[in-house]
Design an enzyme around this catalytic site. Structure first.
Site, PDB file in Angstrom:
ATOM      1  N   SER A 139     -44.095 -29.486  42.985  1.00 61.47           N
ATOM      2  CA  SER A 139     -43.043 -29.614  41.978  1.00 61.47           C
ATOM      3  C   SER A 139     -43.616 -30.038  40.635  1.00 61.47           C
ATOM      4  CB  SER A 139     -42.006 -30.648  42.422  1.00 61.47           C
ATOM      5  OG  SER A 139     -41.115 -30.964  41.365  1.00 61.47           O
ATOM      6  N   TYR A 152     -37.026 -35.513  48.086  1.00 67.17           N
ATOM      7  CA  TYR A 152     -37.799 -34.349  47.652  1.00 67.17           C
ATOM      8  C   TYR A 152     -38.954 -34.770  46.762  1.00 67.17           C
ATOM      9  CZ  TYR A 152     -38.881 -30.170  44.866  1.00 67.17           C
ATOM     10  OH  TYR A 152     -39.529 -29.143  44.215  1.00 67.17           O
ATOM     11  N   LYS A 156     -43.009 -34.455  47.683  1.00 66.39           N
ATOM     12  CA  LYS A 156     -43.920 -33.616  46.890  1.00 66.39           C
ATOM     13  C   LYS A 156     -45.058 -34.445  46.291  1.00 66.39           C
ATOM     14  CE  LYS A 156     -42.074 -29.494  47.282  1.00 66.39           C
ATOM     15  NZ  LYS A 156     -42.793 -28.406  47.975  1.00 66.39           N
TER      16      LYS A 156
END
Length: 255
Positions: A139, A152, A156
């Site tokens: 990301s 999330y 990442k």
């Protein structure tokens, strides 16, 4: 966009997370350039349609299941006749305020986004050709967490550290980490609570964390596969970490 559509002719590539969005678009782009493509993901019915469209092969795979990874990767290698590249785009984005993020949600995010990627790399390593390449989607927002996606963002960030460890312990591997920014036409919002999304989008816009124009899906996919083919063709160099950021059209800047 002008490109040589035969620049990856014969390249044998496995794309994990290809049932939709970026992974699917990468598979289509790879096939257009002449690569031999195997695709893997959970939604096999979508993969079967994709494989028929691009002349590839499809495998059902849940990257949370280590045994499944260890079974599917060798099967894909056999179907392709070898392995020159792996592209991992599988991801899950749970939307929830951090105080509402349950234990199971944290585990699910890390199982797919972090551990799943590492396990695919581990399973593929022994099969990769000498000039083989592994590209892992991360990301663009790592280190700049947004509200509502803590699991999330954290998974990442952990993935980036895991990939550093892979490079440290296996410097012979060409591992490309790509931080992908906001991209159009993905399924990242599939199943999310619409009321929460409205709140989060307002907050991200206020904090300057949501661009006025997202990157186009096909452009992102073509860039990812270009990185793979470039690294394979130039094996003494590894573009270890790349950031893809939406380019804002001049017309929008002039508004």
């Amino acid at each position: 966009m002008t490109q040589d559509l035969s620049d990856a002719k014969g390249l044998r590539v496995l794309i994990v997370g290809a049932s939709s969005g970026i992974g699917r678009a990468v598979a289509v782009d790879a096939a257009r350039r002449g690569a031999k493509v195997a695709v893997a993901a959970r939604r096999i019915e979508l993969l079967d349609e994709l494989a028929e469209e691009i002349g590839g092969v499809a495998f059902e795979l849940d990257v949370e299941q280590t045994a499944a990874i260890n079974r599917v990767v060798p099967a894909a290698v056999e179907a392709l006749g070898g392995l020159d590249a792996v592209v991992f785009t599988s991801t899950v984005v749970p939307f929830a305020h951090i105080e509402d993020t349950e234990f199971a949600t944290w585990v699910h995010a890390f199982s797919i986004n972090t551990i799943g990627a590492s396990n695919v790399l581990r399973a593929a390593r022994e099969h990769l050709a000498e000039d083989g390449v592994v590209l892992i989607a991360s990301s663009q927002m790592v280190g700049r967490p947004r509200a509502g996606v803590a699991a999330y963002d954290a998974s990442k960030a952990a993935l980036d550290e895991v990939l550093r460890s892979w490079r440290n312990e296996h410097p012979d591997l060409a591992v490309i980490r790509v931080g992908i920014g906001p991209t159009e036409d993905t399924e990242i919002l599939r199943g999310a609570d619409r009321e929460l999304l409205t709140e989060l989008f307002d907050r991200w816009t206020t904090n300057g964390q949501l661009p006025r124009k997202m990157s186009e899906l096909d452009d992102v996919a073509a860039t990812l596969f270009s990185l793979v083919s470039m690294a394979h063709a130039n094996p003494s160099v590894v573009p270890e970490s790349v950031q893809l950021t939406p380019r804002i059209p001049r017309a929008l800047l002039d508004d």
